[in-house]
Design a protein around this motif. Structure first.
Motif, short mmCIF file in Angstrom:
data_model
loop_
_atom_site.label_atom_id
_atom_site.label_comp_id
_atom_site.label_asym_id
_atom_site.label_seq_id
_atom_site.Cartn_x
_atom_site.Cartn_y
_atom_site.Cartn_z
N ASP A 1 0.87 -1.18 0.00
CA ASP A 1 0.00 0.00 0.00
C ASP A 1 0.91 1.23 0.00
N TRP A 2 1.27 1.70 -1.20
CA TRP A 2 2.18 2.82 -1.35
C TRP A 2 1.49 4.12 -1.00
N ARG A 3 2.14 4.94 -0.20
CA ARG A 3 1.60 6.24 0.21
C ARG A 3 2.53 7.33 -0.28
N SER A 4 1.91 8.40 -0.73
CA SER A 4 2.66 9.49 -1.33
C SER A 4 2.48 10.77 -0.52
N SER A 5 3.54 11.57 -0.49
CA SER A 5 3.46 12.83 0.24
C SER A 5 2.94 13.97 -0.63
N SER A 6 2.88 13.76 -1.94
CA SER A 6 2.43 14.82 -2.85
C SER A 6 1.72 14.19 -4.04
N GLN A 7 1.26 15.04 -4.94
CA GLN A 7 0.55 14.57 -6.14
C GLN A 7 1.43 14.62 -7.38
N GLY A 8 2.63 15.12 -7.28
CA GLY A 8 3.49 15.31 -8.44
C GLY A 8 4.13 14.02 -8.94
N ALA A 9 4.46 14.00 -10.21
CA ALA A 9 5.17 12.86 -10.79
C ALA A 9 6.59 12.85 -10.22
N GLY A 10 7.11 11.67 -9.95
CA GLY A 10 8.45 11.55 -9.42
C GLY A 10 8.53 11.73 -7.92
N ASP A 11 7.38 11.80 -7.27
CA ASP A 11 7.40 11.99 -5.82
C ASP A 11 7.82 10.71 -5.11
N VAL A 12 8.23 10.86 -3.88
CA VAL A 12 8.66 9.72 -3.06
C VAL A 12 7.43 9.04 -2.49
N GLN A 13 7.41 7.72 -2.55
CA GLN A 13 6.33 6.93 -1.97
C GLN A 13 6.93 5.96 -0.97
N ILE A 14 6.18 5.70 0.11
CA ILE A 14 6.63 4.72 1.10
C ILE A 14 5.53 3.70 1.34
N ALA A 15 5.95 2.53 1.80
CA ALA A 15 5.02 1.46 2.17
C ALA A 15 5.61 0.72 3.36
N PHE A 16 4.75 0.29 4.26
CA PHE A 16 5.15 -0.49 5.42
C PHE A 16 4.86 -1.94 5.12
N VAL A 17 5.92 -2.76 5.06
CA VAL A 17 5.79 -4.16 4.64
C VAL A 17 6.60 -5.05 5.57
N GLU A 18 5.93 -5.97 6.22
CA GLU A 18 6.59 -6.99 7.04
C GLU A 18 7.57 -6.40 8.06
N GLY A 19 7.23 -5.26 8.65
CA GLY A 19 8.07 -4.65 9.66
C GLY A 19 9.18 -3.78 9.12
N PHE A 20 9.25 -3.61 7.81
CA PHE A 20 10.24 -2.76 7.17
C PHE A 20 9.54 -1.61 6.47
N ILE A 21 10.31 -0.61 6.08
CA ILE A 21 9.77 0.53 5.33
C ILE A 21 10.43 0.51 3.96
N ALA A 22 9.60 0.47 2.92
CA ALA A 22 10.09 0.51 1.55
C ALA A 22 9.86 1.91 1.00
N MET A 23 10.81 2.42 0.23
CA MET A 23 10.69 3.75 -0.36
C MET A 23 11.03 3.64 -1.84
#
Length: 81
Positions: A26-48
């Motif tokens: 479940d990728w979450r974004s801090s902005s609406q722009g293209a090329g923005d950073v997205q993070i997801a919490f998976v199995e106790g780790f943080i993916a970016m």
């Protein structure tokens, strides 16, 4: 695909991150722009990842690494000035 809890061998010394299955993340974004950073919490780790290039490799952080990154970013550690 390897089991999501299997530790993979990498060329980096000390690499001990598991190979995570990010296909259902479940990728979450801090902005609406293209090329923005997205993070997801998976199995106790943080993916970016780069939201503009979601097919590119993701960075994987342990909770302690993520906290250090966030604290240092808030303190201006990565500012260009």
């Amino acid at each position: 695909m390897a089991d999501s809890t299997t530790t993979t061998q990498h060329a980096f010394a000390g690499w001990d991150k598991p190979e995570l299955d990010l296909s259902e993340a479940d990728w979450r974004s801090s902005s609406q722009g293209a090329g923005d950073v997205q993070i997801a919490f998976v199995e106790g780790f943080i993916a970016m990842r780069n939201g503009g290039r979601p097919e590119a490799p993701s960075l994987i952080f342990s909770p302690a690494e993520w906290r250090a990154f966030v604290v240092n970013a808030r303190e201006g550690e990565f500012d260009l000035t």
